[in-house]
Design an enzyme around this catalytic site. Sequence first.
Site, PDB file in Angstrom:
ATOM      1  N   ASP A   1       0.858  -1.193   0.000  1.00  0.00           N
ATOM      2  CA  ASP A   1       0.000   0.000   0.000  1.00  0.00           C
ATOM      3  C   ASP A   1       0.885   1.231   0.000  1.00  0.00           C
ATOM      4  O   ASP A   1       1.975   1.219   0.587  1.00  0.00           O
ATOM      5  CB  ASP A   1      -0.901   0.021   1.234  1.00  0.00           C
ATOM      6  CG  ASP A   1      -1.949  -1.083   1.213  1.00  0.00           C
ATOM      7  OD1 ASP A   1      -2.432  -1.406   0.116  1.00  0.00           O
ATOM      8  OD2 ASP A   1      -2.277  -1.617   2.287  1.00  0.00           O
TER       9      ASP A   1
ATOM     10  N   ASP B   1      -7.083  -1.464  -4.399  1.00  0.00           N
ATOM     11  CA  ASP B   1      -8.118  -1.087  -3.427  1.00  0.00           C
ATOM     12  C   ASP B   1      -9.024   0.002  -3.993  1.00  0.00           C
ATOM     13  O   ASP B   1     -10.242  -0.024  -3.805  1.00  0.00           O
ATOM     14  CB  ASP B   1      -7.478  -0.574  -2.133  1.00  0.00           C
ATOM     15  CG  ASP B   1      -6.621  -1.618  -1.448  1.00  0.00           C
ATOM     16  OD1 ASP B   1      -6.923  -2.820  -1.588  1.00  0.00           O
ATOM     17  OD2 ASP B   1      -5.647  -1.239  -0.771  1.00  0.00           O
TER      18      ASP B   1
END
Length: 200
Positions: A144, A179
């Site tokens: 991320d 995401d």
Amino acid sequence: MSLKKAYLIVILVLLIDQISKIYIKTHFMERESVDVFSWFRINFIENEGMAWGAKIPTWLGGKLTLTLFRILAVGGIGWWLWDSVRKHHSKYLIVSIALILAGAFGNIIDSVFYGVMFDHSQGQVATLFSDKPYGTLFHGKVVDMLYFPIITNAHWPSWFPVIGGQEFSFFNAIFNIADAAISVGVGILIVFNKKAFAKQ
């Protein structure tokens, strides 16, 4: 919308997702952060793959259970995409399924392969195709890096019940392109629900 166009969306999202992750892994150490704007940072973290870094308990199979579940889910979403195109459902539905499929598949690639593709990122920049990988097959960590701290170091008004005076910040989540694709796909289904599920 044709299946070819739907697959093109999936492939484009996957390419952007994986290129961005590999770049971050090979140029940043874990927890390294760079300010792009006051409201946007590149902030590299890794997690086991669940939202907000949550983990599945080891007695439930841990990381392997999560990865296998995701693979099954991607198979189901892939069938849903194929079936929706075959039945000529709306573009809203097909685009949203394609985005969700691409996002889920993007994070599966991390979970399945990154453990054997990279060495660790703690205190060093990871090496792609390292001879000393940090994990094993099916036990990789999800990368991320996108962080939008829109409101930081703010305080609730003192008159506000229970939490008055306490510090808060808005949008602490750190996420990736996969995401974002899932969130946009779900958002389309929610906002354009009637158009997405309109009877043919």
